[in-house]
Enzyme design. Structure first.
Site, PDB file in Angstrom:
ATOM      1  N   PRO A   2       1.576  10.958 -10.525  1.00 29.76           N
ATOM      2  CA  PRO A   2       1.328  11.270  -9.427  1.00 29.76           C
ATOM      3  C   PRO A   2       2.540  11.550  -8.330  1.00 29.76           C
ATOM      4  O   PRO A   2       3.328  10.825  -8.721  1.00 29.76           O
ATOM      5  CB  PRO A   2       0.307   9.941  -8.676  1.00 29.76           C
ATOM      6  CG  PRO A   2       0.277   9.283  -9.940  1.00 29.76           C
ATOM      7  CD  PRO A   2       1.049   9.467 -11.072  1.00 29.76           C
ATOM      8  N   GLU A   3       2.552  12.776  -7.886  1.00 30.84           N
ATOM      9  CA  GLU A   3       3.716  12.922  -7.121  1.00 30.84           C
ATOM     10  C   GLU A   3       3.539  13.053  -5.774  1.00 30.84           C
ATOM     11  O   GLU A   3       2.488  12.543  -5.293  1.00 30.84           O
ATOM     12  CB  GLU A   3       4.026  14.392  -7.640  1.00 30.84           C
ATOM     13  CG  GLU A   3       4.822  14.212  -9.196  1.00 30.84           C
ATOM     14  CD  GLU A   3       5.430  15.847  -9.357  1.00 30.84           C
ATOM     15  OE1 GLU A   3       5.953  16.250  -8.370  1.00 30.84           O
ATOM     16  OE2 GLU A   3       5.473  15.988 -10.638  1.00 30.84           O
TER      17      GLU A   3
END
Ligand SMILES: [Zn+2]
Length: 270
Positions: A2-3
């Protein structure tokens, strides 16, 4: 992994449901997650109320009514789900917070690179060395120019350095450079001044577009409802080695920089 857009999507999901809610029960798996133990025992959250949900870089910060902060980090494979407590908790659930509206927050993390830590009032030490958030309105071309000038790292590595700009990971650094037509191999300090506004537009554009699409899902990422993001079809070069560049039709290249794959077009990115 996840960014920023994925973490921000989760933040919005939590912000919609949790402020004003009281935590009635806290349960943990007792398994160790990445890094330090929680400075304050998580059990102390019982009876406390959530005020709001903030985000700094890829950290979610649940602000508690006594001034403490519950820090959540998704690591490689973490998910935060809001479930009906009657719904069976998925395997690898490490934290469960039962709220007074009969909703349960579940922190699920098979690989355990994530973090769940309760910090007392005051600044959180591990967040102090982070740079300005990539979507911070104060991040101007002038600010970016100052940071670029001080760095001899290749542009791609510069963009991943969280002490310079916080929140960009591999996917969006690669996509931002493609949009700005800049080579990931170029030295950061050697970025032409005239291209810096384009680079900033690239960075903020890829993040905003992904946010609009609910984030990018390869394997694990899901929002608080458990739904995947819809941004994958909109990526231009990430994981597309050998395919034609959407702009100039030349084949996309793959190289490895600081142990991470980089995808770029050697023709239109200079
Ligand atoms: Zn191209």
């Amino acid at each position: 992994v996840p960014e920023l857009p994925e973490v921000e999507t989760i933040r919005r999901g939590l912000q919609e449901h949790l402020p004003g809610r009281t935590i009635q029960r806290v349960e943990t798996s007792g398994k160790k997650l990445r890094g330090a133990a929680s400075p304050v025992p998580l059990k102390e959250l019982e009876g406390r109320r959530i005020e709001r949900i903030d985000r700094q870089a890829k950290f979610l910060l649940l602000r508690i009514d006594d001034g403490s902060t519950l820090l959540l980090h998704l690591g490689m494979s973490g998910k935060i789900l809001l479930h009906d407590p009657a719904h069976p908790a998925p395997p690898h659930t490490h934290l469960r917070l039962l709220f007074d509206n009969y909703t349960e927050l579940r922190f699920v993390d098979p690989r355990r690179f994530g973090a769940t830590r309760l910090h007392p009032t005051g600044p959180i030490k591990e967040l102090e060395h982070y740079g300005m958030d990539a979507l911070d309105p104060r991040l101007t071309p002038e600010h970016l120019e100052g940071l670029l000038q001080q760095s001899r790292a290749p542009l791609k590595s510069f963009l991943l350095d969280q002490t310079k700009i916080a929140g960009l990971g591999n996917i969006y650094a690669i996509e931002a450079l493609w949009r700005a037509r800049l080579s990931p191999r170029r030295s950061a300090s050697n970025t032409p001044r005239s291209r810096i506004p384009l680079l900033l537009e690239g960075i903020q554009g890829v993040l905003q577009d992904s946010l609009r699409n609910g984030g990018t899902t390869f394997n694990d990422y899901a929002n608080t409802l458990g739904d995947p993001g819809g941004n994958l079809p909109f990526l231009a070069v990430f994981q597309k080695a050998g395919l034609p560049c959407p702009r100039c039709k030349q084949p996309i290249k793959r190289i490895v920089q600081s142990g991470r794959s980089t995808f770029y077009c050697g023709t239109c990115q200079r």
